[in-house]
Each structure stands twice: as structure tokens, then as C-alpha cells.
Design a protein around this motif. Structure first.
Motif: not given
Length: 352
Positions: A281-288, A309-310, A316-322, A343-346
Motif C-alpha cells: 500500500f505504501f512507498h517505502c525506501s530501504y535504508r539497509g 493508485k491509492f 497537498g495531503s495524501h488522502i486515501p481514494n475509493e 490481491a490488489i491485482d485481483n
């Protein structure tokens, strides 16, 4: 003429009109009334009156005394009935205040258990999400800011944090100075606690960033926040006898604290266990692998935002969509046991 019968209604009267602290006056009145009753009934009963009245007047005055006594009994009864109703309302109001205060201190289910049984058993939760927030450079801020202003600032931020928790099904655990701790998935367990925690953390970060930008524009000092999140097992319960609090314990709590202290200003640092729960659901960046106090090298990730897509942008805020809400609703109702890219693709295919 029955005047001695007034003594019967004079006995309770002082309890209504005289302060209870003036008990000597009450005792004196009752002693005099009792003496008058005994004197009239047992000494003067068979003696002729000192000033005889005509029979018609005597009967009239006697009936009047009886009427006054009956009326007084009614007045006393009404007073007791009315006072009892007032006391009952006051009692209910105080009870409601006490319950609201208890609900402000403890979660609803825990508060009810404490009221019903007088104690709360510790509970082990296999999976919850714990979040720590902390203000960067708070020690230096304390040195330069007046105490009253500092308390007002903290109250303003924490009040907004409380509102964010209420919108995201999170449970506030406690505050320690500038540290703010909350958790999801307890005491009412759910399957969305990791997502809820991330949404709450992102909302907190966005609020703090907006305040920072505004203060920078006005050349005013600003606060930056550091947030750490971890998912794992904990034990939870009520500690203390007088000033009791709802608290959680376990290594997962320590790891969450390390996520916060190992993070960076205006960043949300999450553990691998949380990352595995929310990565679809979320973009995450690996720090190691990052060194954490008493934990060694630990995998850490920076939580960025919802995937494009979500979310929908608003001011300026990121609000969850439908789309997000539909999948979230299914997960919440256990219609899907775990969320994954498949599951998301389905879900997307079904919508098409």
C-alpha cells in the motif's frame, strides 16, 4: 386548642433551616419540643385550661392546628422527594463525569472491565503496531522557551495528534515529556492496525511539515518530528492502584522506540515487520541495516506515502481514494486474510 401539637412539626424543622454545624441549636430546639410534648400530654392532660375558649373557637383552632400539621407533613415529604431527585441527578452527573474521565485514561473495554470486576487482567497480543513520536532538539527548545509557552505548544500538537488517532482507530498509550506513544490492534484486535498506524503517522508528519513551512516563512522557530513504527507481540494491562494507567510491554515496544531514535527529522522510520505488513500500500525506501542501541544491526525502512493508485491529493495531503477504501474494507471484514500485490491485482480485475 391543640397548640401543643405544633411541637411535633417543630422537631424536624431545624434540620431543614439550620446549618448542621450549629448542632447545639438543633439539640436545644428538640429538647424543648420534647419537654413541651411530655409536659402537655402527661401533666396538663387532666387539668382544666388556664383560659377557657368557647367550644366553637376551640374546635376551629384545633382543626386549624391539625390542618397545619397535615400540610407540614406533606411539605416535608415533598422536600425529601424533591431533594432525593436532585441528589439522584447530581449522582448520575458525577458518575458520568467519572466514567468520562476513566475513558480518557483507559480504553473503553478496559474501563468497563475495571468497573465491573475492580481489576484488569493482562492480555497477550500476538500482533499489534506500536508508534513512538519525538520532537527533534526538544532539550534545546526547553532551554530557550518560557515554560507556559512550551506547555501550550505541546498541548496544541498533542491535541491534534489525539484527533488523528480517533480517526485512525489507534489507541493512545501515554506521553512522556515530548514523547507521544500509541498503538493499533489493541485492546480491540483488528487486521488493519499496521495500515492505520502508517496513515496516522503520515498525517502527523504532514501537519508538522505545514507548521514548519509556515513558521519558516514568518522567520519563527519550529519543531520537527521523528516517528518510529514497529509491529510485533506485546503484553498489555493496567498498572498502579491509585493513578492507574494502561500500558504495554515487550521487546516489540523497545524495537519501536529504537525505530524512532534511529530515524531522522520529518521522517517515518519503520521496521521490517511493519514493512512486510504495509509494503503493498505504501512507498517505502530501504535504508539497509542500521545500528540500533542494544539491538545491533536492524533492517529499517523510511515510510514515504501511499502508492499513487491509492491516494487523491487535497490541499497537498495524501488522502486515501475509493480504491484503497474498498480493499481496506475487505481486509477489515476479513474477506481477504492478507493483502498482497496479487490481491490488489485481483481487485483491479474484478472492477474492470
Amino acid at each position: 386548642a391543640g397548640y401543643h401539637l405544633y411541637s411535633f412539626i417543630m422537631i424536624p424543622l431545624p434540620f431543614f433551616v439550620i446549618d448542621r454545624k450549629d448542632y447545639k441549636t438543633i439539640l436545644l430546639n428538640n429538647a424543648l419540643c420534647l419537654f413541651n410534648i411530655l409536659f402537655c400530654f402527661y401533666y396538663l392532660q387532666d387539668k382544666p385550661p388556664l383560659y377557657p375558649l368557647p367550644a366553637s373557637i376551640d374546635k376551629y383552632m384545633y382543626n386549624f392546628v391539625v390542618f397545619v400539621i397535615i400540610f407540614s407533613c406533606f411539605a416535608y415529604s415533598y422536600y425529601f422527594w424533591n431533594q432525593n431527585a436532585i441528589n439522584q441527578k447530581l449522582l448520575e452527573r458525577e458518575k458520568e463525569k467519572a466514567e468520562n474521565l476513566l475513558l480518557n485514561i483507559l480504553p473503553g473495554r478496559i474501563a468497563n472491565e475495571l468497573k465491573e470486576t475492580g481489576k484488569v487482567e493482562s492480555v497477550f497480543y500476538e500482533k499489534v503496531t506500536i508508534v513512538f513520536t519525538d520532537f527533534v532538539g526538544f532539550t534545546k527548545i526547553v532551554e530557550t522557551m518560557p515554560v507556559k509557552t512550551l506547555v501550550q505548544e505541546l498541548d496544541a500538537y498533542f491535541t491534534q495528534f489525539d484527533e488523528i488517532l480517533s480517526r485512525n482507530k489507534m489507541e493512545k498509550i501515554k506521553t512522556i515529556g515530548d514523547a507521544y506513544m500509541f498503538a493499533g490492534g489493541l485492546p480491540e484486535q483488528n487486521t488493519t492496525h499496521a495500515i492505520d498506524a502508517c496513515l496516522a503517522a503520515i498525517e502527523m508528519r504532514e501537519i508538522m511539515n505545514k507548521i514548519r513551512d509556515l513558521r519558516e516563512t514568518l522567520s519563527l522557530p519550529y519543531w520537527e518530528i521523528r516517528i518510529g513504527i514497529n509491529t510485533g507481540d506485546v503484553s498489555a494491562g493496567v498498572v498502579g492502584l491509585n493513578k492507574f494507567t494502561y500500558d504495554i510491554w515487550g521487546d516489540s515496544v523497545n524495537v519501536a522506540s529504537r525505530m524512532e531514535s534511529s530515524g531522522e527529522p520529518s521522517k517515518i522510520n519503520i521496521s521490517r515487520s511493519t514493512y512486510l505488513e504495509v509494503k503493498d500500500f505504501f512507498h517505502c525506501s530501504y535504508r539497509g541495516k542500521v545500528s540500533a542501541k542494544n539491538k545491533g544491526e536492524v533492517d529499517m525502512y523510511f515510510l514515504e506515502n501511499l502508492k499513487e493508485k491509492f491516494w487523491q491529493s487535497s490541499d497537498g495531503s495524501h488522502i486515501p481514494n475509493e480504491k484503497f477504501r474498498k480493499i481496506y474494507h475487505k481486509l477489515q471484514n476479513n474477506e481477504i486474510k492478507q493483502f498482497s500485490q496479487q490481491a490488489i491485482d485481483n481487485e483491479t480485475e474484478q472492477r474492470k
